[in-house]
Design an enzyme around this catalytic site. Sequence first.
Site, PDB file in Angstrom:
ATOM      1  N   ASP A  28      30.445 -18.828  55.912  1.00  0.00           N
ATOM      2  CA  ASP A  28      29.067 -18.355  56.056  1.00  0.00           C
ATOM      3  C   ASP A  28      29.063 -17.327  57.195  1.00  0.00           C
ATOM      4  O   ASP A  28      29.624 -17.563  58.259  1.00  0.00           O
ATOM      5  CB  ASP A  28      28.126 -19.524  56.379  1.00  0.00           C
ATOM      6  CG  ASP A  28      26.668 -19.144  56.230  1.00  0.00           C
ATOM      7  OD1 ASP A  28      25.985 -19.750  55.395  1.00  0.00           O
ATOM      8  OD2 ASP A  28      26.196 -18.228  56.962  1.00  0.00           O
ATOM      9  N   ILE A  29      28.450 -16.200  56.937  1.00  0.00           N
ATOM     10  CA  ILE A  29      28.472 -15.094  57.900  1.00  0.00           C
ATOM     11  C   ILE A  29      27.685 -15.440  59.174  1.00  0.00           C
ATOM     12  O   ILE A  29      27.968 -14.903  60.245  1.00  0.00           O
ATOM     13  CB  ILE A  29      27.931 -13.788  57.231  1.00  0.00           C
ATOM     14  CG1 ILE A  29      28.454 -12.567  57.962  1.00  0.00           C
ATOM     15  CG2 ILE A  29      26.447 -13.780  57.099  1.00  0.00           C
ATOM     16  CD1 ILE A  29      29.902 -12.287  57.758  1.00  0.00           C
ATOM     17  N   GLU A  87      17.734 -18.650  49.812  1.00  0.00           N
ATOM     18  CA  GLU A  87      17.912 -17.253  50.229  1.00  0.00           C
ATOM     19  C   GLU A  87      18.672 -16.439  49.184  1.00  0.00           C
ATOM     20  O   GLU A  87      18.267 -15.338  48.841  1.00  0.00           O
ATOM     21  CB  GLU A  87      18.688 -17.273  51.554  1.00  0.00           C
ATOM     22  CG  GLU A  87      18.546 -16.053  52.417  1.00  0.00           C
ATOM     23  CD  GLU A  87      19.419 -16.171  53.659  1.00  0.00           C
ATOM     24  OE1 GLU A  87      20.341 -15.361  53.790  1.00  0.00           O
ATOM     25  OE2 GLU A  87      19.191 -17.096  54.476  1.00  0.00           O
ATOM     26  N   HIS A  92      25.389 -22.234  45.715  1.00  0.00           N
ATOM     27  CA  HIS A  92      26.382 -22.355  46.785  1.00  0.00           C
ATOM     28  C   HIS A  92      26.194 -23.677  47.509  1.00  0.00           C
ATOM     29  O   HIS A  92      25.078 -24.085  47.796  1.00  0.00           O
ATOM     30  CB  HIS A  92      26.317 -21.184  47.759  1.00  0.00           C
ATOM     31  CG  HIS A  92      24.956 -20.860  48.289  1.00  0.00           C
ATOM     32  ND1 HIS A  92      24.003 -20.198  47.546  1.00  0.00           N
ATOM     33  CD2 HIS A  92      24.380 -21.127  49.488  1.00  0.00           C
ATOM     34  CE1 HIS A  92      22.905 -20.054  48.271  1.00  0.00           C
ATOM     35  NE2 HIS A  92      23.108 -20.626  49.452  1.00  0.00           N
ATOM     36  N   HIS A  94      26.937 -25.579  50.965  1.00  0.00           N
ATOM     37  CA  HIS A  94      27.315 -25.419  52.370  1.00  0.00           C
ATOM     38  C   HIS A  94      28.195 -26.608  52.757  1.00  0.00           C
ATOM     39  O   HIS A  94      27.804 -27.758  52.533  1.00  0.00           O
ATOM     40  CB  HIS A  94      26.081 -25.471  53.284  1.00  0.00           C
ATOM     41  CG  HIS A  94      25.114 -24.339  53.141  1.00  0.00           C
ATOM     42  ND1 HIS A  94      25.047 -23.301  54.028  1.00  0.00           N
ATOM     43  CD2 HIS A  94      24.155 -24.100  52.210  1.00  0.00           C
ATOM     44  CE1 HIS A  94      24.087 -22.462  53.669  1.00  0.00           C
ATOM     45  NE2 HIS A  94      23.518 -22.926  52.561  1.00  0.00           N
TER      46      HIS A  94
HETATM   47  P1  AMP Z   1      20.562 -20.470  51.389  1.00  0.00           P
HETATM   48  O1  AMP Z   1      20.425 -19.638  50.137  1.00  0.00           O
HETATM   49  O2  AMP Z   1      19.225 -20.861  51.944  1.00  0.00           O
HETATM   50  O3  AMP Z   1      21.462 -21.655  51.194  1.00  0.00           O
HETATM   51  O4  AMP Z   1      21.240 -19.543  52.515  1.00  0.00           O
HETATM   52  C1  AMP Z   1      22.194 -18.559  52.189  1.00  0.00           C
HETATM   53  C2  AMP Z   1      23.331 -18.606  53.178  1.00  0.00           C
HETATM   54  O5  AMP Z   1      24.230 -17.554  52.827  1.00  0.00           O
HETATM   55  C3  AMP Z   1      22.944 -18.393  54.636  1.00  0.00           C
HETATM   56  O6  AMP Z   1      23.503 -19.445  55.422  1.00  0.00           O
HETATM   57  C4  AMP Z   1      23.563 -17.026  54.988  1.00  0.00           C
HETATM   58  O7  AMP Z   1      24.031 -16.959  56.324  1.00  0.00           O
HETATM   59  C5  AMP Z   1      24.686 -16.928  53.991  1.00  0.00           C
HETATM   60  N1  AMP Z   1      25.058 -15.551  53.652  1.00  0.00           N
HETATM   61  C6  AMP Z   1      24.235 -14.576  53.203  1.00  0.00           C
HETATM   62  N2  AMP Z   1      24.925 -13.450  52.958  1.00  0.00           N
HETATM   63  C7  AMP Z   1      26.217 -13.719  53.251  1.00  0.00           C
HETATM   64  C8  AMP Z   1      27.429 -12.965  53.197  1.00  0.00           C
HETATM   65  N3  AMP Z   1      27.444 -11.683  52.806  1.00  0.00           N
HETATM   66  N4  AMP Z   1      28.578 -13.571  53.575  1.00  0.00           N
HETATM   67  C9  AMP Z   1      28.587 -14.861  53.968  1.00  0.00           C
HETATM   68  N5  AMP Z   1      27.473 -15.626  54.036  1.00  0.00           N
HETATM   69  C10 AMP Z   1      26.301 -15.068  53.684  1.00  0.00           C
END
Ligand code: AMP
Length: 131
Positions: A28-29, A87, A92, A94
């Site tokens: 996760d970025i 988001e 995905h 975590h």
């Molecule tokens: P959620 O959809 O609420 O589970 O959150 C999306 C997650 O993806 C967040 O923790 C972001 O930090 C992560 N994220 C978004 N874009 C990227 C990326 N390009 N590379 C890695 N992680 C990402």
Amino acid sequence: MSIFSKIAEGEIPSYKCAENEEFYAFLDINPLVKGHTLVIPRREVDYIFDLEDDELARYQVFAKKVAKAIKAAFPCIKVAQVVLGLEVPHAHIHLIPMQSEKDVNFSNEKLSLPAEEMQAIADKIYAEFCK
Ligand code: AMP
């Protein structure tokens, strides 16, 4: 194509932690803690519970292997598994190495780590995954 599909295809860079023909794992970025990893199906599906039963089962087994690699690389009490998906519209999981439940509070301030450190974390997890 979703941003996570582009990541899995290598069109957008990521810190790879594990992969096979169906699934891909990367850091996760904006991690909650060091080792916070996302696991995705290469197939573009938004909602995790829209995956086919067999695919969901294989996805979970893959995530289990990644979680074991994370725990070996970053000793912790347990690796938490969380699914939000509010988001990014591509399923995905975590995986978060936790020392306490506070580590899994998504309201916490996220870490911003230098690229070299992110790469070193991913390499460590990848090496464990490949053992
Ligand atoms: P959620 O959809 O609420 O589970 O959150 C999306 C997650 O993806 C967040 O923790 C972001 O930090 C992560 N994220 C978004 N874009 C990227 C990326 N390009 N590379 C890695 N992680 C990402």
